[in-house]
Design a protein around this motif. Structure first.
Motif, short mmCIF file in Angstrom:
data_model
loop_
_atom_site.label_atom_id
_atom_site.label_comp_id
_atom_site.label_asym_id
_atom_site.label_seq_id
_atom_site.Cartn_x
_atom_site.Cartn_y
_atom_site.Cartn_z
N VAL A 151 0.84 -1.20 0.00
CA VAL A 151 0.00 0.00 0.00
C VAL A 151 0.88 1.25 0.00
O VAL A 151 0.65 2.20 -0.75
CB VAL A 151 -0.96 0.00 1.21
CG1 VAL A 151 -1.61 1.37 1.41
CG2 VAL A 151 -2.03 -1.07 1.05
N ALA A 152 1.93 1.24 0.82
CA ALA A 152 2.84 2.40 0.90
C ALA A 152 3.52 2.65 -0.45
O ALA A 152 3.63 3.81 -0.88
CB ALA A 152 3.87 2.18 2.00
N ARG A 153 3.97 1.59 -1.11
CA ARG A 153 4.62 1.75 -2.41
C ARG A 153 3.64 2.32 -3.44
O ARG A 153 3.97 3.26 -4.18
CB ARG A 153 5.18 0.42 -2.92
CG ARG A 153 6.54 0.06 -2.38
CD ARG A 153 7.13 -1.14 -3.10
NE ARG A 153 6.26 -2.31 -3.10
CZ ARG A 153 6.17 -3.19 -2.09
NH1 ARG A 153 6.91 -3.03 -1.01
NH2 ARG A 153 5.37 -4.23 -2.19
N GLU A 157 3.77 5.92 -5.43
CA GLU A 157 3.72 6.01 -6.89
C GLU A 157 2.62 6.96 -7.34
O GLU A 157 2.83 7.78 -8.23
CB GLU A 157 3.52 4.63 -7.50
CG GLU A 157 4.74 3.74 -7.38
CD GLU A 157 4.49 2.31 -7.82
OE1 GLU A 157 3.41 2.04 -8.40
OE2 GLU A 157 5.38 1.47 -7.60
N VAL A 158 1.45 6.86 -6.73
CA VAL A 158 0.34 7.75 -7.09
C VAL A 158 0.66 9.19 -6.73
O VAL A 158 0.41 10.11 -7.51
CB VAL A 158 -0.99 7.29 -6.42
CG1 VAL A 158 -2.07 8.33 -6.58
CG2 VAL A 158 -1.43 5.95 -7.00
N LEU A 159 1.26 9.41 -5.56
CA LEU A 159 1.61 10.77 -5.13
C LEU A 159 2.60 11.44 -6.07
O LEU A 159 2.61 12.67 -6.19
CB LEU A 159 2.19 10.76 -3.72
CG LEU A 159 1.20 10.55 -2.58
CD1 LEU A 159 1.94 10.52 -1.25
CD2 LEU A 159 0.15 11.63 -2.57
N HIS A 160 3.44 10.65 -6.74
CA HIS A 160 4.46 11.23 -7.61
C HIS A 160 4.04 11.31 -9.07
O HIS A 160 4.83 11.73 -9.91
CB HIS A 160 5.77 10.45 -7.45
CG HIS A 160 6.40 10.66 -6.11
ND1 HIS A 160 6.21 9.79 -5.07
CD2 HIS A 160 7.15 11.68 -5.63
CE1 HIS A 160 6.84 10.26 -4.00
NE2 HIS A 160 7.42 11.40 -4.32
N PRO A 162 2.51 12.92 -12.30
CA PRO A 162 2.27 14.32 -12.71
C PRO A 162 0.77 14.64 -12.62
O PRO A 162 -0.08 13.76 -12.85
CB PRO A 162 2.75 14.36 -14.16
CG PRO A 162 3.62 13.15 -14.33
CD PRO A 162 3.11 12.13 -13.35
N THR A 163 0.47 15.86 -12.29
CA THR A 163 -0.93 16.27 -12.11
C THR A 163 -1.81 15.92 -13.30
O THR A 163 -2.91 15.40 -13.10
CB THR A 163 -1.00 17.77 -11.76
OG1 THR A 163 -0.33 17.97 -10.51
CG2 THR A 163 -2.43 18.24 -11.64
N PRO A 164 -1.39 16.16 -14.55
CA PRO A 164 -2.28 15.80 -15.67
C PRO A 164 -2.61 14.31 -15.71
O PRO A 164 -3.74 13.93 -16.02
CB PRO A 164 -1.48 16.22 -16.91
CG PRO A 164 -0.52 17.25 -16.43
CD PRO A 164 -0.19 16.86 -15.02
N VAL A 165 -1.64 13.47 -15.37
CA VAL A 165 -1.88 12.01 -15.37
C VAL A 165 -2.84 11.66 -14.24
O VAL A 165 -3.80 10.90 -14.43
CB VAL A 165 -0.55 11.24 -15.22
CG1 VAL A 165 -0.79 9.74 -15.04
CG2 VAL A 165 0.35 11.50 -16.41
N LEU A 166 -2.60 12.20 -13.06
CA LEU A 166 -3.48 11.93 -11.92
C LEU A 166 -4.90 12.41 -12.21
O LEU A 166 -5.87 11.71 -11.90
CB LEU A 166 -2.91 12.61 -10.67
CG LEU A 166 -3.58 12.29 -9.35
CD1 LEU A 166 -3.62 10.80 -9.09
CD2 LEU A 166 -2.86 13.01 -8.22
N SER A 167 -5.02 13.56 -12.81
CA SER A 167 -6.33 14.10 -13.16
C SER A 167 -7.08 13.18 -14.12
O SER A 167 -8.26 12.90 -13.95
CB SER A 167 -6.17 15.49 -13.79
OG SER A 167 -7.42 16.03 -14.14
N LYS A 168 -6.35 12.65 -15.13
CA LYS A 168 -6.97 11.72 -16.08
C LYS A 168 -7.42 10.43 -15.38
O LYS A 168 -8.50 9.91 -15.67
CB LYS A 168 -6.01 11.40 -17.22
CG LYS A 168 -5.88 12.51 -18.22
CD LYS A 168 -4.92 12.13 -19.34
CE LYS A 168 -4.73 13.31 -20.27
NZ LYS A 168 -3.73 13.04 -21.32
N LEU A 169 -6.58 9.91 -14.47
CA LEU A 169 -6.95 8.69 -13.75
C LEU A 169 -8.22 8.90 -12.93
O LEU A 169 -9.09 8.04 -12.90
CB LEU A 169 -5.81 8.25 -12.84
CG LEU A 169 -4.65 7.53 -13.51
CD1 LEU A 169 -3.53 7.29 -12.51
CD2 LEU A 169 -5.11 6.21 -14.12
#
Length: 195
Positions: A151-153, A157-160, A162-169
């Motif tokens: 879970v920590a790993r 990974e999710v925290l790092h 890029p914002t555009p990728v996280l936004s799309k996910l």
């Protein structure tokens, strides 16, 4: 649940409602209500505010505001700023919601998940050398440790991302699970088959 609204002369109703709601959510997440309300006020404010302005607008004791500001600064959710010609400190919140959530998540991980991993490692190490601890208990420690480290790993990974990728996910929502071949219907069928 009954909602009580305290009228203030300085907050528009929508802002007051947001501040109260954020304070309630903070309390549910284990964060002091005043800390959450101050964060909400600074987040929604279109300019930096002094501690005195915060205390006045939220009807909080100045000492409570000072303590809460220190807590918010320790989480890197707000920053102190200066104004030319004014000796007072002013405060503003991180306005980028993705950055704000990253900071909250990173702090929660550091305060909750990382200590849990350390404790599980100690338990497993102590169990390895103790003949009174059964193999089943050792295996449960190891399973819990493996899960928590995983879970920590994943969290890191999710925290790092890029914002555009996280936004799309986030916008994809359940499509990610469907892409992996998983859906709520399949989970229910698997659970029934396992029983």
């Amino acid at each position: 649940m009954t909602e009580i609204t305290v009228k203030t002369d300085t907050l528009p109703p929508a802002v007051e409602r947001f501040v109260v709601a954020w304070g309630e959510m903070g309390a549910v997440w284990g964060v002091n209500r005043s800390v959450s309300q101050i964060h909400a006020l600074l987040y929604i404010s279109d300019r930096a505010l002094s501690a005195e302005e915060i205390a006045e607008r939220l009807k909080l004791a100045r000492s409570n505001v000072s303590t809460s500001l220190r807590e918010l600064m320790s989480w890197s959710l707000i920053r102190r700023v200066s104004a030319l010609g004014d000796r007072r400190d002013f405060y503003e919140a991180e306005a980028d919601v993705f950055e704000m959530v990253r900071r909250i998540a990173a702090n929660r991980k550091a305060r909750e998940i990382d200590p849990a991993i350390a404790a599980l490692r100690q338990c497993l190490a102590a169990a390895e050398g103790d003949a009174q601890v059964s193999n089943q208990v050792r295996q449960r420690f190891k399973t819990m440790l493996d899960f928590t480290e995983g879970v920590a790993r994943s969290f890191d990974e999710v925290l790092h991302l890029p914002t555009p990728v996280l936004s799309k996910l986030i916008k994809m929502g359940g499509a990610v699970a469907r892409l992996a071949g998983f859906s709520a219907g399949r989970r229910a069928k698997r659970s029934d088959a396992d029983d």
